[in-house]
Design an enzyme around this catalytic site. Structure first.
Site, short mmCIF file in Angstrom:
data_model
loop_
_atom_site.label_atom_id
_atom_site.label_comp_id
_atom_site.label_asym_id
_atom_site.label_seq_id
_atom_site.Cartn_x
_atom_site.Cartn_y
_atom_site.Cartn_z
N ALA A 222 0.83 -1.20 0.00
CA ALA A 222 0.00 0.00 0.00
C ALA A 222 0.87 1.25 0.00
O ALA A 222 2.00 1.25 0.49
CB ALA A 222 -0.93 -0.01 1.21
N ARG B 106 0.95 3.84 1.71
CA ARG B 106 1.41 4.37 3.00
C ARG B 106 2.62 3.63 3.54
O ARG B 106 3.23 4.07 4.53
CB ARG B 106 0.27 4.32 4.02
CG ARG B 106 -0.26 2.93 4.29
CD ARG B 106 -1.49 2.99 5.21
NE ARG B 106 -2.05 1.66 5.47
CZ ARG B 106 -2.93 1.05 4.69
NH1 ARG B 106 -3.33 1.65 3.57
NH2 ARG B 106 -3.41 -0.13 5.00
N TYR B 107 2.96 2.49 2.92
CA TYR B 107 4.08 1.68 3.41
C TYR B 107 5.35 1.84 2.57
O TYR B 107 6.43 1.45 3.03
CB TYR B 107 3.69 0.20 3.45
CG TYR B 107 2.55 -0.12 4.36
CD1 TYR B 107 2.58 0.25 5.70
CD2 TYR B 107 1.42 -0.78 3.90
CE1 TYR B 107 1.53 -0.04 6.55
CE2 TYR B 107 0.36 -1.08 4.73
CZ TYR B 107 0.42 -0.71 6.06
OH TYR B 107 -0.63 -1.00 6.89
N ILE B 108 5.25 2.33 1.38
CA ILE B 108 6.42 2.39 0.49
C ILE B 108 6.84 3.84 0.29
O ILE B 108 6.03 4.77 0.42
CB ILE B 108 6.14 1.71 -0.87
CG1 ILE B 108 4.92 2.32 -1.54
CG2 ILE B 108 5.96 0.22 -0.67
CD1 ILE B 108 4.63 1.73 -2.91
#
Length: 868
Positions: free
Chosen positions: A118, A120-122
């Site tokens: 997602a 928001r994680y990368i």
């Protein structure tokens, strides 16, 4: 609509809008929007609008640190009128190409098809390459964003063929584009060649590697085609490995296609295991008795191990879609890069000239104490006038007119700077500015050389690690019916005339594939070829049925038939090379009452001896005689044949099995595709019969004995020697030993008899490799030795250096000095002449006189046998 309903509140009529034409106008507007604003890239920077807005947003955010992709999406939405999903997918697509964006976190894998984590994680940031070649606010043309609150670039000033490096795919309304990715280094080298005035021919390169045939690429234009194959290696006789996959596929989709082909019976495998981690590895375990070479061909024929890609290079030029080839796009981008470099030089020149001008003004203002002239001025206009009068004697030396802004800047010089003014430092600064200005002027005069140097610097700075991944190959044509696994069984009902795979209660003929063609020869002398079916009527009284191979020149039919018109027994040998499916062909003269008396099908051109029995009522003195089919030539299927006898025949019996009359088979090796053939492509390796074998020596230090089946595969880049195997031949070899870092020479004979198994005859160190190998009786090699600072070239007779030993022997050291180069001196000469006679399928062949081999027949009896 009634007039009442068309009235407005004030009682006036509304303007009526005709429905006709509305769809056409709206559709064209929508199509134009999708083409220009969503699907097709601009040729200037090779980017779609969403990609351009993402990069612009990342540049605005850039501080050298990674940013959450979710934040980048939010920043990009200030410019992009669509949702976050489209922006997120576009960012991931750019990041996976590993050129413009440095990534951190799980960004998915194009090889396996795994999706990125997602947003928001990368995290991501612009790469150094992107910062160097993509952005320059001074040369960027700007426009307002969709809501008018921001400004965004019309196109980015990219100084690199980015469109060809990344590739692009887009589907618009009534239009699509598909430009394949090309190699980073090759594009730069191509641009340099264009600047030098040379033609270019750049070819795609895929991040997934694999093999590709670009013979029909057609410059990436519509109608072109690229065939891409997986890289498949044979680990052993029971296992093959897929090491690289074709572009556009994933390991999951590839495995699915393999399993489907196995379920349909096209290939026969036991198990597929996906061992992909850092590198792709799909292990395929073969069923018992299945050939690895045939299975590899079948994988290419029936699965996604080979895919065909149709490029379609379409770009936006002046707000219109234009179809170009990739070399034209490269030339356009190169010309644009040169123009951008010129513009940057001109901007820099203007900046330098302004710096020189102000430095000169400052020096004059301070050294000539012009600042004192303004002490008594009471008005601002008086101050500027006093400075202007002080500069008056020096104005002719300036490159432009001194304006009021220049005078104002002089008034802004602080007293501290005036008190600490160093004339030497000022002159040194002036000298550096003049030198840089001189260099800029030189580059402007030699703009082509400057652009070439720019590209060379890019190649040096960013080219490492971007070497070609896809190997360029010429692919051989794989006949699907040849490599398909035998997934069906052929049955025949001879009396009723039915042939097919579902007649399990009738006579079994052979195993076959559901792709095969079936040939039938009936008692009435008719021949027919048809596609295999479950049950197919092909005519009653079938004498022969078998699998038909188009163009098989080794299959020869021996036939004796009764000609219904003359009553003579005719004999012929013929081939069936090409036919039309489901069409009957006459093997006799086609006269009423003709029928087949004797028929054999011989897969290697064998010619048997038969005994012919005439009827008791025949007037011939000799009623039994022998006939050898080897005494007549092989003709086409339409030939009438030779007269065997004019008397009625009672029966014909086989007397002796024959041998092939076709002689050996000339086998050639095509080093481009790594395959054997009989089409005279490549090098003649020998004339082969029955149990003859092929000897192959590889650079890895292995030798292998194989059959001369045309389905055999050999890796061209690894083959050093391939020829007909002679058990008495002595192999002479020079190899490099990775352990001792020196060269060894050895001579040995092949002692193994196992076929299709590799035997390593050099040391097993991972850096060891075979340098030269020969089967010459007196092999010679030219060796360049390094002795101190000098080089010495010596010729060695390898048969004099070492005796013949076992194939496992290490051998003798070639020289105690450093070896720089080794070349084998070729002495063997061979000539290839095609002496085989061509066959004819002409219907008008003359009937030739037959001969017998019965030596007891007297001359007086020859007339009875129909010889004259």
């Amino acid at each position: 609509m009634s007039e009442e309903n068309n009235l407005s509140n004030d009682g006036s009529l509304h303007d009526s809008v005709p429905v006709t034409g509305m769809y056409k106008e709206w559709f064209l507007d929508y199509a134009s929007y999708v083409i220009l604003e969503r699907a097709v890239p601009a040729i200037e920077d090779g980017l779609k609008p969403v990609q351009r807005r993402i990069l612009h947003a990342m540049k605005e955010m850039d501080d050298g640190r990674f940013n959450k992709v979710a934040n980048i999406i939010g920043q990009s939405m200030q410019y992009h009128p669509h949702g976050d999903a489209s922006i997120g997918d576009a960012i991931v697509n750019i990041g996976q190409k590993d050129l413009l964006i440095e990534t951190q976190g799980n960004w998915g894998d194009v090889r396996t098809g795994d999706r990125a984590a997602a947003a928001r994680y990368i995290e991501a940031r612009l790469s150094k390459f992107a910062l160097d070649v993509v952005f320059n606010p001074q040369t960027t043309e700007w426009q307002l964003s969709y809501d008018g609150r921001k400004r965004e670039p019309v196109t980015l000033p990219v100084k690199f063929p980015l469109l060809l490096a990344q590739g692009v795919e887009g589907i618009a309304v009534g239009l699509s584009t598909k430009i394949l990715p090309h190699n980073f280094c090759e594009l730069i080298e191509g641009s340099i060649e264009i600047l030098k005035g040379n033609p270019t021919n750049v070819l795609p390169d895929f991040i997934t590697g694999g093999l590709a045939d670009f013979s029909e690429y057609n410059g990436g234009e519509r109608g072109g085609k690229v065939k891409v194959r997986a890289r498949i290696e044979e680990e052993d006789s029971k296992t093959i490995l897929i090491k690289e996959i074709p572009y556009g596929t994933t390991t999951d989709s590839l495995i699915d296609s393999i399993l489907k082909a196995n379920d349909k019976g096209k290939i026969k495998i036991k198990k597929v295991v996906d061992n992909t981690a850092k590198d792709v590895e799909i292990a395929i375990q073969l069923a018992s008795g299945v050939s690895p070479d045939v299975t590899i061909d079948a994988l290419y024929a029936f699965t996604d191990c080979q895919v065909s890609i149709s490029p379609n290079a379409c770009v936006i030029i002046d707000e219109k879609p234009v179809f170009l080839n990739v070399n034209e796009i490269l030339a356009y981008n190169t010309k644009q890069t040169k123009a951008l470099l010129k513009r940057e030089l001109e901007i820099r020149k203007a900046e330098l000239m302004e710096k020189v001008l102000f430095s000169s003004l400052e020096k004059i203002f301070i050294e000539n104490r012009i600042y004192r002239d303004i002490e008594e001025c009471t008005t601002w206009e008086g101050v500027l006038e006093a400075i202007d009068q002080g500069l008056e004697p020096y104005k002719p030396d300036f490159y432009r007119e001194i304006v009021q802004d220049d005078l104002v800047k002089l008034t802004e010089i602080r007293i501290k700077r005036i008190s600490k003014f160093d004339a030497f430092k000022a002159d040194e600064l002036m000298r550096k500015l003049q030198e840089e200005l001189k260099e800029v002027n030189y580059n402007l005069r030699h703009l082509t050389d400057y652009a070439i140097k720019y590209y060379q610097n890019l190649l040096t700075k960013y080219g490492k690690g971007r070497e070609r991944k896809t190997e360029i190959r010429a692919f051989d044509t794989i006949e699907a019916s040849v490599v398909a696994a035998n997934n069906a069984k052929l049955y025949v009902n001879r009396a009723d005339g039915f042939v097919g795979s579902a007649l399990k209660k009738d006579e079994f003929v052979c195993d076959c594939s559901d792709l095969d063609d079936i040939i039938v020869i009936r008692k009435d002398g008719k021949c027919m070829v048809s596609k295999i079916q479950e049950k197919n009527f092909m005519g009653k009284d079938i004498l022969y049925v078998g699998v038909f191979r188009k163009g098989d020149e080794r299959m020869v039919y021996n036939l004796i038939y009764l000609d219904g018109g003359s009553g003579r027994a005719m004999v012929k040998r013929f081939q069936v090379l090409a036919v039309t499916r489901d069409k009957e062909y006459d093997l006799t003269k086609g006269t009423k009452g003709s029928k087949v008396l004797y028929l054999t099908a011989n897969s290697n051109g064998e010619a048997e001896i038969v005994t012919v029995y005439l009827t008791q009522g025949a007037k011939a003195r000799v009623k039994v005689f022998d006939f050898d089919f080897a005494t007549i030539e092989i003709k086409g299927r339409g030939a009438g044949g030779n007269i065997l006898t004019k008397y009625p025949v009672r029966k014909i019996q086989l007397k002796m099995e024959g041998v092939s009359t076709l002689g050996g088979l000339d086998i050639y090796y095509d080093p481009i595709v790594g395959r054997l053939n009989t089409d005279q492509r490549g090098n003649l390796i020998g004339n082969f019969l029955g149990d003859d074998k092929v000897l192959v020596c590889y650079k890895s230090g292995d030798y292998e004995l194989t059959s001369f089946e045309l389905t055999n595969r050999y890796e061209p880049s690894n083959v050093l020697l391939i020829e007909k195997f002679d058990p008495e031949a002595i192999i002479s070899a020079i190899y490099y030993d990775g352990s001792s870092k020196t060269y060894f020479v050895k001579r040995f004979q092949i002692e193994t008899t196992t076929v299709n198994k590799k035997f390593n005859f050099i040391t097993d160190h991972k850096q060891s490799y075979l340098k030269v190998v020969s089967t010459e009786k007196q092999p010679q090699a030219t060796v360049t030795l390094v002795k101190g600072k000098e080089e010495e070239v010596k010729d060695y007779d390898l048969d004099m250096l070492i005796d013949v030993k076992g194939w496992k022997a290490i051998g003798n050291k070639l020289s105690s000095h450093q070896v720089k180069e080794i070349k084998l001196i070729e002495t063997k000469k061979s000539s290839t002449e095609n002496t085989s006679a061509e066959d004819t399928d002409s219907e008008d062949d003359e009937i030739e006189v037959g001969k017998t081999i019965d030596l007891s027949v007297k001359k007086d009896d020859e007339e009875q046998l129909g010889l004259f």
